[in-house]
Every structure is written in C-alpha cells, then in structure tokens.
Design a protein around this motif. Structure first.
Motif, PDB file in Angstrom:
ATOM      1  N   LEU A  84       0.824  -1.218   0.000  1.00  0.00           N
ATOM      2  CA  LEU A  84       0.000   0.000   0.000  1.00  0.00           C
ATOM      3  C   LEU A  84       0.856   1.265   0.000  1.00  0.00           C
ATOM      4  N   ALA A  85       2.095   1.151   0.447  1.00  0.00           N
ATOM      5  CA  ALA A  85       2.974   2.321   0.480  1.00  0.00           C
ATOM      6  C   ALA A  85       3.177   2.917  -0.898  1.00  0.00           C
ATOM      7  N   ILE A  86       2.995   2.100  -1.919  1.00  0.00           N
ATOM      8  CA  ILE A  86       3.166   2.577  -3.289  1.00  0.00           C
ATOM      9  C   ILE A  86       1.929   3.322  -3.769  1.00  0.00           C
ATOM     10  N   LEU A  87       0.762   2.971  -3.210  1.00  0.00           N
ATOM     11  CA  LEU A  87      -0.495   3.436  -3.773  1.00  0.00           C
ATOM     12  C   LEU A  87      -1.188   4.505  -2.935  1.00  0.00           C
ATOM     13  N   ILE A  88      -0.616   4.881  -1.800  1.00  0.00           N
ATOM     14  CA  ILE A  88      -1.216   5.915  -0.964  1.00  0.00           C
ATOM     15  C   ILE A  88      -0.236   7.082  -0.872  1.00  0.00           C
ATOM     16  N   PRO A  89      -0.691   8.302  -1.194  1.00  0.00           N
ATOM     17  CA  PRO A  89       0.231   9.436  -1.159  1.00  0.00           C
ATOM     18  C   PRO A  89       0.648   9.770   0.276  1.00  0.00           C
ATOM     19  N   PRO A  90       1.853  10.368   0.433  1.00  0.00           N
ATOM     20  CA  PRO A  90       2.757  10.759  -0.648  1.00  0.00           C
ATOM     21  C   PRO A  90       3.615   9.592  -1.116  1.00  0.00           C
ATOM     22  N   SER A  91       3.408   9.143  -2.344  1.00  0.00           N
ATOM     23  CA  SER A  91       4.111   8.003  -2.897  1.00  0.00           C
ATOM     24  C   SER A  91       5.282   8.475  -3.751  1.00  0.00           C
ATOM     25  N   THR A  92       6.479   8.074  -3.362  1.00  0.00           N
ATOM     26  CA  THR A  92       7.666   8.451  -4.122  1.00  0.00           C
ATOM     27  C   THR A  92       7.608   7.899  -5.538  1.00  0.00           C
ATOM     28  N   LEU A  93       7.135   6.665  -5.677  1.00  0.00           N
ATOM     29  CA  LEU A  93       7.077   6.048  -6.999  1.00  0.00           C
ATOM     30  C   LEU A  93       6.089   6.792  -7.907  1.00  0.00           C
ATOM     31  N   ALA A  94       5.003   7.308  -7.337  1.00  0.00           N
ATOM     32  CA  ALA A  94       4.035   8.072  -8.129  1.00  0.00           C
ATOM     33  C   ALA A  94       4.685   9.333  -8.690  1.00  0.00           C
ATOM     34  N   ILE A  95       5.536   9.963  -7.882  1.00  0.00           N
ATOM     35  CA  ILE A  95       6.240  11.169  -8.349  1.00  0.00           C
ATOM     36  C   ILE A  95       7.226  10.813  -9.450  1.00  0.00           C
ATOM     37  N   VAL A  96       7.930   9.694  -9.273  1.00  0.00           N
ATOM     38  CA  VAL A  96       8.877   9.241 -10.299  1.00  0.00           C
ATOM     39  C   VAL A  96       8.137   8.932 -11.596  1.00  0.00           C
ATOM     40  N   LEU A  97       7.026   8.204 -11.501  1.00  0.00           N
ATOM     41  CA  LEU A  97       6.241   7.850 -12.683  1.00  0.00           C
ATOM     42  C   LEU A  97       5.730   9.097 -13.397  1.00  0.00           C
ATOM     43  N   ALA A  98       5.197  10.046 -12.626  1.00  0.00           N
ATOM     44  CA  ALA A  98       4.688  11.281 -13.229  1.00  0.00           C
ATOM     45  C   ALA A  98       5.815  12.081 -13.877  1.00  0.00           C
ATOM     46  N   SER A  99       6.976  12.080 -13.259  1.00  0.00           N
ATOM     47  CA  SER A  99       8.114  12.820 -13.814  1.00  0.00           C
ATOM     48  C   SER A  99       8.593  12.208 -15.121  1.00  0.00           C
ATOM     49  N   VAL A 100       8.716  10.880 -15.139  1.00  0.00           N
ATOM     50  CA  VAL A 100       9.163  10.190 -16.349  1.00  0.00           C
ATOM     51  C   VAL A 100       8.149  10.363 -17.475  1.00  0.00           C
ATOM     52  N   GLY A 101       6.853  10.282 -17.121  1.00  0.00           N
ATOM     53  CA  GLY A 101       5.811  10.380 -18.140  1.00  0.00           C
ATOM     54  C   GLY A 101       5.424  11.784 -18.517  1.00  0.00           C
TER      55      GLY A 101
END
Length: 437
Positions: free
Chosen positions: A152-169
């Motif tokens: 769940l750490a990946i899917l609940i903000p603040p998620s570092t991976l979400a920021i990485v994904l948004a930055s790459v995309g």
C-alpha cells in the motif's frame, strides 16, 4: 543499427548487470553510456548525455521526492510510527482477525509516512507476524496481510514512486498523487473485507483471545496525542495539493517542516534521530535521482534508434480494440514485475508506452493510476517480488518461500481485481483529480 537490435542489446546488458548484483541505477547508466558511445559518435556523444542528465533532474517539480522521503524518514526514526500502531491496536479489539486487520491499518498509516513498501514489510513482518503466530493464526494469514499492507505504500500518497512515474511520463504530479487516493483506500478496504470474511468463516485461522481493556478516555487521549497529529500532517499536505493552495513541492516542504516540529514536540528530535533520518533519506533520494537520469538518456536513445516510432506504428495498427491493447500493456508490466523492481519497470516501459498513450488518446492520469496498481502488485508477485524476500528475512524461523508465495496469492488476486475495475471504470481514478483547482 536496427531499432530492435538496440532493444535486444539494451535489455540483455541491463539484465546481465543486474544479475551480477550491480545496483539498478548504475546498471542503467552503464548500458546508456555504452549506447551513447556506439550510437552518438563515440566520446563526443557524452556531452549530449551530460545535457540529458542535467535537464532530467534540474527541475523544480522533483523537489518533492527528497522532501517526502525525509518526512517519512523523520517520523519513522523518531518512533512516531510504532506509537501510532499501538493506538490503532486499542481500537480494533472487537474485530474478527483483529491482528491481521491491524496489520492492514498499520500498513496504511505507514504508507502515508514512508512511501516505501519494503520498509513497511520489514517493520510489520518483524513485529506483528510473530505475534499473530503466537496467537495461533494460520501462517498464510500471519504473512499475507503484511505483504498486502506493505505494498500500500506505493499506492497511498505521498508516494515516491508516483512522483517518479509522473516525472518520467511528463504527467501532473499533483493530479497523479490525488488520483491514487481512492484506489488506495479501496484496496485497503478490500484487504480488510477479505480478512474479516476469512476469519469469520474459518475461525481456526484467526483464533480469538482476551485483550486488556483500555478505558475509552485513555483511547481518546492517545488518539488525539499520537494518531491525529501525524495523520493530520499527511492530510494537510494532500489538501494543499488538491486545492491548489500550494504546489506539490511547496506542500512537501511544509509537511517536512511540520514533521520536524511534531518530532520536537514529542521530545524525539535529537541529533541521533536527525542523523539517521537525513542519512537514509539522502541515500534513497540520490539513488532515485540517478535512476531518473538514466531514464532520460534511455528515452533519447529509443527515439534516435527509431524504436519509438516503430513501436507506436505497430501499436496503433494492431487489429485489436484499444482496451485489448491496454490489457496487453498491463500484462507485459505484470510479467516484468515478477523479476525486477518497480522503479526499473517504470524506466524501461514508460518511454515505450508514452507514444502509444498519446497516439491512442488515453487520459494520462488514468493510465498512471492503473500502472501504479500494477507496480504495487509487482512487489508481491512471485518469484522475485522484493517484498517477498524482505518477508523471508523477517519471518519466523522455519517459514519457507512456498508459504510466503501462498500467503501472497489472495492479495495478488485482489490487486488484479482492482486493476481490472480501474481499466473498465476510469472514473474511479479520474473523479477526484477532476475536482482539483
């Protein structure tokens, strides 16, 4: 060099280096440098590589990455997180399978503090799993919730991976962080529902036991003192982003500052806490930023080799419905996720997927959310999900990898069900971002 030849060399080289134990960031950069050398004119191409590295991380929108990591690190090292788990335990005494439910609740709380799945699994697995086994819980029920809640750490903000994904995309970081809130909550609810149903139908898997009664007044006091303040910081950070009062970068800075203040008020802000928190946050932040530089170079090499154009043309002319294409892409990510960790998956797949997303006219935020659920799934997918190996390291003596795999199966199926729901009902992911200023 043909584009497909480049891809073969790239993935063979990357896989070989990772199998040798080279960290992902350095393996990615090594393969990129070799690609630059052979495709961009020898050593003269390195100057372009330096420019790519500079442009990929010299951006204000990446500041939330180290800020959010530091915020969670301070809460963890100051002992705030364990205290929050104790308060949750006081409220869950009447629920069937309460220790397993507590694990989900604690994992959800830790998700808002750490944003790192392996950290949550290590902490919960070393504390709650032995306690569940001591209380007579079935081993799969003592292990499975830890794996699910850690992810769940990946899917609940603040998620570092979400920021990485948004930055790459190139997606909106603010909308991506807000969009994963509802799926994250739905996933936690689905986990709890499964546990309660299983504990009710099979009480032998989660035997009930007497617990020490805590007066209501004490529970309320502990809630207001130890639970509401840290959770309020996370909620306030998200509200700032949602309402547009502050950017994700500014919200992350405010949240980190308030976390230091809270740690000070608890009397936990000493030199040892600061040193440990800053050290762990610095290591993780640097590794993530190095990985991002590799992604930028990989994207440019893809474009230069002609792979971007060729793959886009192939995908748009494929004689299948767009929905089927989406399912194929998610299946590819799911298979890759069985063998490599999530950040690597983002770096390898997103430069290939992005042209397809734009060509098909898909909503980028919707795709990002579905991708995040898939990446969350990768942490617990056999045979090489990272959380599975972390769990093996902290599990009670005698626990086999086969038992850990079996414990993960129900939670894998729940994740896949959520991912399918998001694909067929995009509004679940898009409703909350649509309300943002």
């Amino acid at each position: 060099m043909e584009w497909w030849t480049f891809l073969i060399y790239f993935f063979v080289g990357l896989t070989g280096l990772m199998m040798l134990g080279v960290p992902v960031a350095f393996a990615f950069m090594t393969v990129n440098m070799l690609g630059v050398f052979f495709m961009w004119g020898g050593t003269t191409g390195f100057s372009q590589l330096v420019l790519s590295i500079d442009s990929s991380i010299s951006t204000f929108m990446l500041v939330p990455v180290p800020m959010f990591i530091l915020m969670g690190s301070v809460m963890f090292h100051s002992g705030i997180a364990p205290r929050m788990i104790e308060v949750l335990d006081q409220w869950l005494g009447f629920i069937a399978g309460r220790l397993a439910v507590l694990t989900i609740g604690a994992g959800t709380v830790l998700a808002t503090l750490t944003g790192v799945a392996m950290g949550s699994v290590a902490m919960l697995g070393s504390t709650l799993t032995p306690e569940m086994e001591r209380r007579g819980y079935a081993r799969t029920l003592a292990i499975g919730p830890v794996l699910g809640s850690g992810a769940l750490a990946i899917l609940i903000p603040p998620s570092t991976l979400a920021i990485v994904l948004a930055s790459v995309g190139g997606f909106s970081i603010a909308k991506t962080l807000v969009a994963i809130i509802v799926p994250g909550i739905l996933l936690a609810i689905a986990y709890v529902t499964y546990i309660v149903i299983r504990a009710t139908l099979r009480p032998q898997d989660a035997p009930s036991y007497e617990i020490e009664s805590v007066p209501f007044r004490v529970k309320m006091k502990n809630t207001f003192v130890y639970l509401i303040p840290p959770v309020s910081i996370v909620v306030l950070t998200i509200v700032f982003i949602f309402t547009g009062v502050a950017t994700p970068t500014e919200s992350a800075a405010i949240g980190t500052f308030l976390t230091f203040i809270l740690s000070f008020m608890y009397g936990k802000l000493n030199w040892q806490t600061i040193r440990n928190a800053v050290s762990s946050a610095l290591q993780l932040s640097v590794m993530i930023l190095i990985i991002l530089t590799g992604s930028a170079a990989f994207s440019q090499l893809l474009s230069f080799s002609g792979a971007t154009t060729a793959i886009t043309e192939w995908a748009t002319t494929l004689p299948v419905a767009p929905l089927v294409l989406m399912l194929i892409m998610m299946l590819i990510v799911m298979v890759i996720g069985m063998f490599i960790e999530q950040t690597s998956i983002v770096l390898v797949t997103m430069p290939i997927f992005l042209p397809i997303i734009h060509a098909m006219g898909w909503e980028p935020i919707w795709f990002a959310v579905v991708m995040m659920v898939n990446l969350e799934l990768a942490t617990i997918t056999p045979p090489a999900g990272l959380s599975l190996f972390v769990m093996k390291g902290v599990a009670p003596e005698g626990t086999t990898m086969g038992e850990i795999y079996m414990a993960a199966v129900p939670f894998i199926l729940i994740n896949i069900s959520l991912m399918a729901l998001l694909i067929f009902v995009p509004d679940i992911a898009l409703w909350l971002p649509s309300l943002m200023n």
